[in-house]
Design an enzyme around this catalytic site. Structure first.
Site, PDB file in Angstrom:
ATOM      1  N   ARG A  76      50.773-123.478 -16.171  1.00 48.22           N
ATOM      2  CA  ARG A  76      52.218-123.494 -16.482  1.00 48.22           C
ATOM      3  C   ARG A  76      52.515-124.095 -17.862  1.00 48.22           C
ATOM      4  NH1 ARG A  76      50.921-120.850 -13.374  1.00 48.22           N
ATOM      5  NH2 ARG A  76      51.244-120.889 -11.131  1.00 48.22           N
ATOM      6  N   SER A  80      59.414-123.861  -7.923  1.00 45.86           N
ATOM      7  CA  SER A  80      58.797-125.187  -7.754  1.00 45.86           C
ATOM      8  C   SER A  80      59.399-126.136  -8.780  1.00 45.86           C
ATOM      9  CB  SER A  80      57.291-125.119  -7.995  1.00 45.86           C
ATOM     10  OG  SER A  80      56.703-124.262  -7.059  1.00 45.86           O
ATOM     11  N   GLU A 140      58.150-129.112 -13.453  1.00 42.18           N
ATOM     12  CA  GLU A 140      57.794-127.793 -13.992  1.00 42.18           C
ATOM     13  C   GLU A 140      59.065-127.188 -14.603  1.00 42.18           C
ATOM     14  OE1 GLU A 140      55.365-125.271 -11.514  1.00 42.18           O
ATOM     15  OE2 GLU A 140      56.456-123.496 -12.165  1.00 42.18           O
TER      16      GLU A 140
HETATM   17  C1  LIG Z   1      62.930-118.353  -6.403  1.00 43.40           C
HETATM   18  C2  LIG Z   1      62.016-118.648  -7.571  1.00 43.40           C
HETATM   19  C3  LIG Z   1      60.650-118.454  -7.438  1.00 43.40           C
HETATM   20  C4  LIG Z   1      59.785-118.736  -8.506  1.00 43.40           C
HETATM   21  N1  LIG Z   1      58.450-118.526  -8.342  1.00 43.40           N
HETATM   22  C5  LIG Z   1      57.610-118.769  -9.371  1.00 43.40           C
HETATM   23  C6  LIG Z   1      56.196-118.537  -9.225  1.00 43.40           C
HETATM   24  O1  LIG Z   1      55.711-118.094  -8.195  1.00 43.40           O
HETATM   25  N2  LIG Z   1      55.405-118.816 -10.293  1.00 43.40           N
HETATM   26  C7  LIG Z   1      55.894-119.296 -11.478  1.00 43.40           C
HETATM   27  O2  LIG Z   1      55.111-119.518 -12.415  1.00 43.40           O
HETATM   28  N3  LIG Z   1      57.217-119.519 -11.636  1.00 43.40           N
HETATM   29  C8  LIG Z   1      58.079-119.268 -10.625  1.00 43.40           C
HETATM   30  N4  LIG Z   1      59.428-119.501 -10.784  1.00 43.40           N
HETATM   31  C9  LIG Z   1      59.923-120.091 -12.046  1.00 43.40           C
HETATM   32  C10 LIG Z   1      60.345-119.078 -13.129  1.00 43.40           C
HETATM   33  O3  LIG Z   1      60.725-117.836 -12.559  1.00 43.40           O
HETATM   34  C11 LIG Z   1      59.236-118.866 -14.162  1.00 43.40           C
HETATM   35  O4  LIG Z   1      58.892-120.073 -14.818  1.00 43.40           O
HETATM   36  C12 LIG Z   1      59.643-117.837 -15.235  1.00 43.40           C
HETATM   37  O5  LIG Z   1      58.528-117.528 -16.009  1.00 43.40           O
HETATM   38  C13 LIG Z   1      60.767-118.334 -16.156  1.00 43.40           C
HETATM   39  O6  LIG Z   1      61.246-117.221 -16.909  1.00 43.40           O
HETATM   40  P1  LIG Z   1      62.760-117.149 -17.421  1.00 43.40           P
HETATM   41  O7  LIG Z   1      62.938-115.896 -18.183  1.00 43.40           O
HETATM   42  O8  LIG Z   1      63.690-117.363 -16.291  1.00 43.40           O
HETATM   43  O9  LIG Z   1      62.777-118.370 -18.416  1.00 43.40           O
HETATM   44  P2  LIG Z   1      63.921-119.514 -18.599  1.00 43.40           P
HETATM   45  O10 LIG Z   1      64.004-120.296 -17.339  1.00 43.40           O
HETATM   46  O11 LIG Z   1      65.157-118.862 -19.101  1.00 43.40           O
HETATM   47  O12 LIG Z   1      63.252-120.373 -19.728  1.00 43.40           O
HETATM   48  C14 LIG Z   1      62.064-121.112 -19.486  1.00 43.40           C
HETATM   49  C15 LIG Z   1      61.547-121.664 -20.817  1.00 43.40           C
HETATM   50  O13 LIG Z   1      61.107-120.594 -21.636  1.00 43.40           O
HETATM   51  C16 LIG Z   1      61.835-120.547 -22.873  1.00 43.40           C
HETATM   52  N5  LIG Z   1      62.005-119.123 -23.196  1.00 43.40           N
HETATM   53  C17 LIG Z   1      62.520-118.152 -22.404  1.00 43.40           C
HETATM   54  N6  LIG Z   1      62.415-116.958 -23.017  1.00 43.40           N
HETATM   55  C18 LIG Z   1      61.825-117.182 -24.220  1.00 43.40           C
HETATM   56  C19 LIG Z   1      61.430-116.351 -25.315  1.00 43.40           C
HETATM   57  N7  LIG Z   1      61.622-115.028 -25.320  1.00 43.40           N
HETATM   58  N8  LIG Z   1      60.839-116.934 -26.387  1.00 43.40           N
HETATM   59  C20 LIG Z   1      60.634-118.274 -26.420  1.00 43.40           C
HETATM   60  N9  LIG Z   1      60.988-119.107 -25.424  1.00 43.40           N
HETATM   61  C21 LIG Z   1      61.570-118.565 -24.337  1.00 43.40           C
HETATM   62  C22 LIG Z   1      63.125-121.311 -22.609  1.00 43.40           C
HETATM   63  O14 LIG Z   1      63.643-121.883 -23.788  1.00 43.40           O
HETATM   64  C23 LIG Z   1      62.622-122.380 -21.626  1.00 43.40           C
HETATM   65  O15 LIG Z   1      61.985-123.438 -22.302  1.00 43.40           O
HETATM   66  C24 LIG Z   1      60.315-119.225  -9.733  1.00 43.40           C
HETATM   67  C25 LIG Z   1      61.700-119.401  -9.868  1.00 43.40           C
HETATM   68  C26 LIG Z   1      62.551-119.118  -8.807  1.00 43.40           C
HETATM   69  C27 LIG Z   1      64.030-119.296  -8.984  1.00 43.40           C
END
Ligand SMILES: Cc1cc2nc3c(=O)[nH]c(=O)nc-3n(C[C@H](O)[C@H](O)[C@H](O)COP(=O)(O)OP(=O)(O)OC[C@H]3O[C@@H](n4cnc5c(N)ncnc54)[C@H](O)[C@@H]3O)c2cc1C
Length: 324
Positions: free
Chosen positions: A181, A231, A310
């Site tokens: 992560r 998480s 996380e």
């Molecule tokens: C119900 C649920 C289940 C989940 N299950 C998992 C799982 O099984 N495994 C897992 O790893 N995660 C899981 N997650 C967490 C999450 O979905 C992941 O971490 C996902 O990768 C975050 O992506 P996001 O686009 O929502 O990023 P955001 O939450 O919008 O951003 C996360 C970080 O990335 C940065 N960021 C986003 N896009 C960019 C970009 N294009 N360039 C540079 N920086 C950027 C943001 O500034 C921030 O620091 C879960 C979340 C939920 C709500």
């Protein structure tokens, strides 16, 4: 922020552009909490580049978000411009398909479950682990998102990034510093524009069966349908290696510390999965934050372990003495 900024942005993006002022970020995070962004814009690739150059010149802070599925945004919100990389930057292009392995190029705003389904539809395997992760490709690269034995590191080949100086660079997987992560992008201020993902030909039904199996596991163990950011805490390093499977799940420590039913205001530890903090409906970001701190303190006192989040925290949160 200078009142000319909105005028400048309108001029730059054209009259049709949707530039939202004081936009509640609770609308753009899966937790459903978070105060306003001073300015919020859902961008395409060129707009992203132009706005960042403008903001740099004017010294305006910019924050990039994806699907907001790993974010806790403070109730006070975020100053400056929040750039959302999502539905206006989500093209997926397939490379030559006459080979066993196929590269797909996904723009950073494409959402992982859609990319995984599209790949399955083309008989391409590799993203089954990601079919239930509700983030964008950009967010998944930054977090090296993973589940059920797979992670982005396994399938990524290269990403195109926009660097803080405005140049565009291609970064190979070895230089991304991908770990459990984590990636170099968490601290480098580079913005992911698109990613090349290497997939392998496989029978469509086999791929779908794997996705179904993962979805059923998720349904059985996680509070699907309740607002969370997945998480809340990172698994704990036990000195057995970096992989998720070698780490101790946070929920075990949370239960050991007697925090299984802990809550603060509208935020609670999920009854279904102690590693998830959920918004019961009326939580504030401060409730969620104070519950995180409460759990961390209890785990430290009982197990001697520092639980790290996380979930990424954006904005200002209460100082120690103000915590509930
Ligand atoms: C119900 C649920 C289940 C989940 N299950 C998992 C799982 O099984 N495994 C897992 O790893 N995660 C899981 N997650 C967490 C999450 O979905 C992941 O971490 C996902 O990768 C975050 O992506 P996001 O686009 O929502 O990023 P955001 O939450 O919008 O951003 C996360 C970080 O990335 C940065 N960021 C986003 N896009 C960019 C970009 N294009 N360039 C540079 N920086 C950027 C943001 O500034 C921030 O620091 C879960 C979340 C939920 C709500």
């Amino acid at each position: 922020m200078d009142s000319n900024v909105i005028t400048d942005l309108r001029q730059m993006l054209g009259e049709g552009a949707v530039i939202l002022e004081n936009e509640p970020l609770s609308r753009h995070t899966t937790f459903g909490v978070g105060g306003p962004a001073q300015v919020y814009i859902s961008v395409n690739r060129q707009e992203l580049i132009d706005i960042l150059a403008y903001a740099k010149e004017k010294n305006i802070p910019c924050t990039v978000i994806g699907n907001g599925s790993n974010l806790l945004v403070s109730d006070r919100g975020i100053d400056g411009i929040v750039l959302s990389i999502g539905s206006r930057m989500n093209k997926v292009t397939l490379g030559p398909t006459d080979q066993e392995q196929v590269v797909i190029t996904a723009e950073a705003g494409a959402v992982l479950p859609s990319v995984a389904r599209e790949a399955a539809g083309k008989w391409l395997s590799g993203l089954e682990f990601a079919s239930g992760i509700p983030g964008t490709v950009g967010g998944a690269v930054v977090m090296n998102a993973g589940a059920y034995g797979g992670e982005m590191k396994d399938v990524l080949r290269r990403v195109t990034v926009l660097k803080p100086d405005g140049t565009i660079e291609v970064v190979g997987v070895r230089d991304m510093k991908l770990g459990y992560r984590t990636s170099r992008f968490l601290t480098s201020d580079e913005i992911i524009l698109d990613a090349d993902i290497l997939l392998t030909r496989e029978d469509h039904d086999v791929i779908l069966a794997r996705m179904d199996k993962n979805a059923n596991k998720r349904k059985a163990s996680q509070p699907i349908g309740q607002r969370s950011a997945g998480s809340t805490f990172r698994r704990v390093d036990q000195g057995r290696g970096d992989a998720a499977s070698n780490r101790m799940p946070a929920w075990q420590l949370i239960q050991e510390a007697g925090m299984k039913e802990a809550s603060v205001g509208g935020a609670a530890v999920s009854e279904k999965h102690s590693g998830f903090i959920i918004n019961k409906g009326n939580a504030t970001a401060t409730d969620v934050y104070c519950l995180i701190r409460k759990v961390q303190k209890a785990v430290k006192a009982t197990c001697g372990v520092d639980l790290e989040t996380e979930v990424r925290l954006l904005g200002e949160f209460p100082k120690e003495e103000e915590e509930q």
